[in-house]
Write a protein that holds these residues in place. Structure first.
Motif, PDB file in Angstrom:
ATOM      1  N   PRO A 250     -21.987 -47.295  49.296  1.00  6.43           N
ATOM      2  CA  PRO A 250     -23.074 -46.346  49.558  1.00  6.43           C
ATOM      3  C   PRO A 250     -24.319 -47.060  50.085  1.00  6.43           C
ATOM      4  CG  PRO A 250     -21.996 -45.802  47.501  1.00  6.43           C
ATOM      5  CD  PRO A 250     -21.391 -47.100  47.961  1.00  6.43           C
ATOM      6  N   ALA A 303     -21.604 -48.955  42.521  1.00  2.94           N
ATOM      7  CA  ALA A 303     -22.408 -48.186  43.478  1.00  2.94           C
ATOM      8  C   ALA A 303     -21.859 -46.768  43.615  1.00  2.94           C
ATOM      9  CB  ALA A 303     -22.426 -48.877  44.833  1.00  2.94           C
ATOM     10  N   HIS A 307     -24.099 -43.369  42.862  1.00  3.46           N
ATOM     11  CA  HIS A 307     -24.454 -42.572  44.028  1.00  3.46           C
ATOM     12  C   HIS A 307     -24.712 -41.089  43.719  1.00  3.46           C
ATOM     13  CE1 HIS A 307     -23.884 -41.440  48.429  1.00  3.46           C
ATOM     14  NE2 HIS A 307     -24.909 -42.255  48.378  1.00  3.46           N
TER      15      HIS A 307
END
Ligand SMILES: Cc1cc2nc3c(=O)[nH]c(=O)nc-3n(C[C@H](O)[C@H](O)[C@H](O)COP(=O)(O)OP(=O)(O)OC[C@H]3O[C@@H](n4cnc5c(N)ncnc54)[C@H](O)[C@@H]3O)c2cc1C
Length: 338
Positions: A250, A303, A307
């Motif tokens: 991301p 991540a 997100h």
């Protein structure tokens, strides 16, 4: 020596090409576009080590580039957090960076063919570094523009809105790159810069939309990208893949470009062995795939889990409370995602 053919002259492909040329290996890069060109990207490079850049032979590019540490995070129009980035980040436009890399690659004797779109193919000696694997049902839209005249509050700014966020960083000649990732919506009107402005307003990032509307915009810098999925790309047709073609982290991490370079670094050692006849192509391909999986697993999982928090109102409220009560483990999350 056996030669290598690279499809895609973005960061991973050109960096790999340079690394191979520095070791005397014959390389050809085939690229769909031409240079210089603007590209959708936040243009802050976070987490790449000097060792990686030196192994690839491209550290020189970074020596003169602006280096930033201070970041400010906003929720809508409110300040959420001021945070120093542990590793710092470089601000370099893709217009500059890709141009520099292709010139350097060619100066080392690399053979570059531009304006040639290659069909996906698994073949001995062929590395696929052509970026995102196209997905027809993707929900993401990336938009970016260079603007001038905005007085930044911090060296890096991250603005979180409803179903979208945007990052800002200064690149060359006082231009500020404004780049956003948005969940696509049907009702959005407008083309080019008006489209970006509409998305910013829909996400509640009205301050940024106002700023953009009043700023000078760099000619030709607006670009858009859609049709991609974040995370591991799961290419299983026998291609040796690196960069975004292997996995996409991301964008809020600012680590995608680092991963492009790191994947080139990982592939480099195995490809050298292949070129010297010390490794079969199949073994080389499998070793690269395994090594990349191991190198990126933790940051992709972390991540990927963070997100949705950045995009949803409830997640942002939780972050806001954690930040105000000083319970947000920013440095730990930063380490896990870089
Ligand atoms: C909205 C958004 C914001 C981002 N912000 C950041 C950020 O701030 N920091 C960060 O580090 N990363 C960021 N990234 C990620 C970063 O841009 C990528 O990770 C990086 O560009 C990957 O490099 P690559 O070489 O794999 O692919 P690319 O740089 O995309 O290069 C692929 C190349 O292949 C070419 N190509 C494509 N198909 C073909 C074909 N069939 N034949 C020949 N050539 C082909 C393309 O023209 C392109 O030149 C962001 C991404 C998005 C979507």
């Amino acid at each position: 020596l056996r030669s290598i053919e690279i499809i895609g002259g973005g960061l991973s492909g050109l960096a790999l090409g340079i690394g191979l040329r520095k070791r005397g290996i014959p390389v050809q890069v085939r690229e769909a576009g031409s240079y210089p060109r603007h590209k959708v990207c936040g243009e802050f490079i976070c987490g790449v080590s000097q060792k990686t850049l030196q192994t690839l032979g491209i550290y020189e590019l970074f020596e003169s580039a602006p280096f930033y540490r201070k970041s400010r995070w906003f929720r809508g129009n409110d300040v959420l957090l001021d945070q120093e980035l542990k590793t710092g980040a470089w601000g370099i436009s893709r217009y500059r960076m890709d141009e520099w890399l292709q010139e350097y690659f060619q100066s080392l004797g690399g053979h570059l063919i531009t304006r040639e779109r290659v069909k996906p193919e698994a073949r001995e000696g062929l590395v696929w570094s052509a970026g995102r694997i196209p997905q027809s049902d993707s929900k993401w839209l990336g938009l970016k523009v260079h603007m001038r005249g905005y007085q930044m509050y911090s060296e890096l700014e991250m603005h979180m809105g409803r179903q979208g966020y945007a990052g800002l960083v200064q690149v060359e000649d006082d231009w500020i790159n404004l780049c956003g990732l948005f969940e696509k919506r049907r009702q959005v009107e407008g083309k080019y810069i008006a489209l970006l402005e509409s998305y910013l307003r829909l996400c509640g990032l009205t301050h940024l939309a106002d700023v953009m509307a009043e700023s000078e915009v760099r000619d030709g810098s607006f670009c858009a990208v859609a049709g991609f999925d974040l995370g591991v790309q799961n290419v299983d047709d026998g291609r040796l893949v690196i960069g975004d073609a292997e996995s996409m982290i991301p964008p809020f991490t600012g680590n995608g470009m680092s991963m492009a370079f790191e994947s080139a670094e990982t592939a480099l050692s195995y490809l050298c062995e292949y070129a010297q006849g010390r490794l079969t192509w199949e073994k080389c391909r499998i070793n690269v795939a395994r090594a990349l999986k191991k190198r990126f697993r933790t940051r992709l999982v972390t991540a990927g889990s963070c997100h949705p928090f950045l995009l949803s109102s409830a997640g942002q409220s939780a972050l806001s409370i954690a930040s105000r009560t000083k319970l947000l483990p920013f440095n730990t999350l930063f380490t896990l995602t870089h």
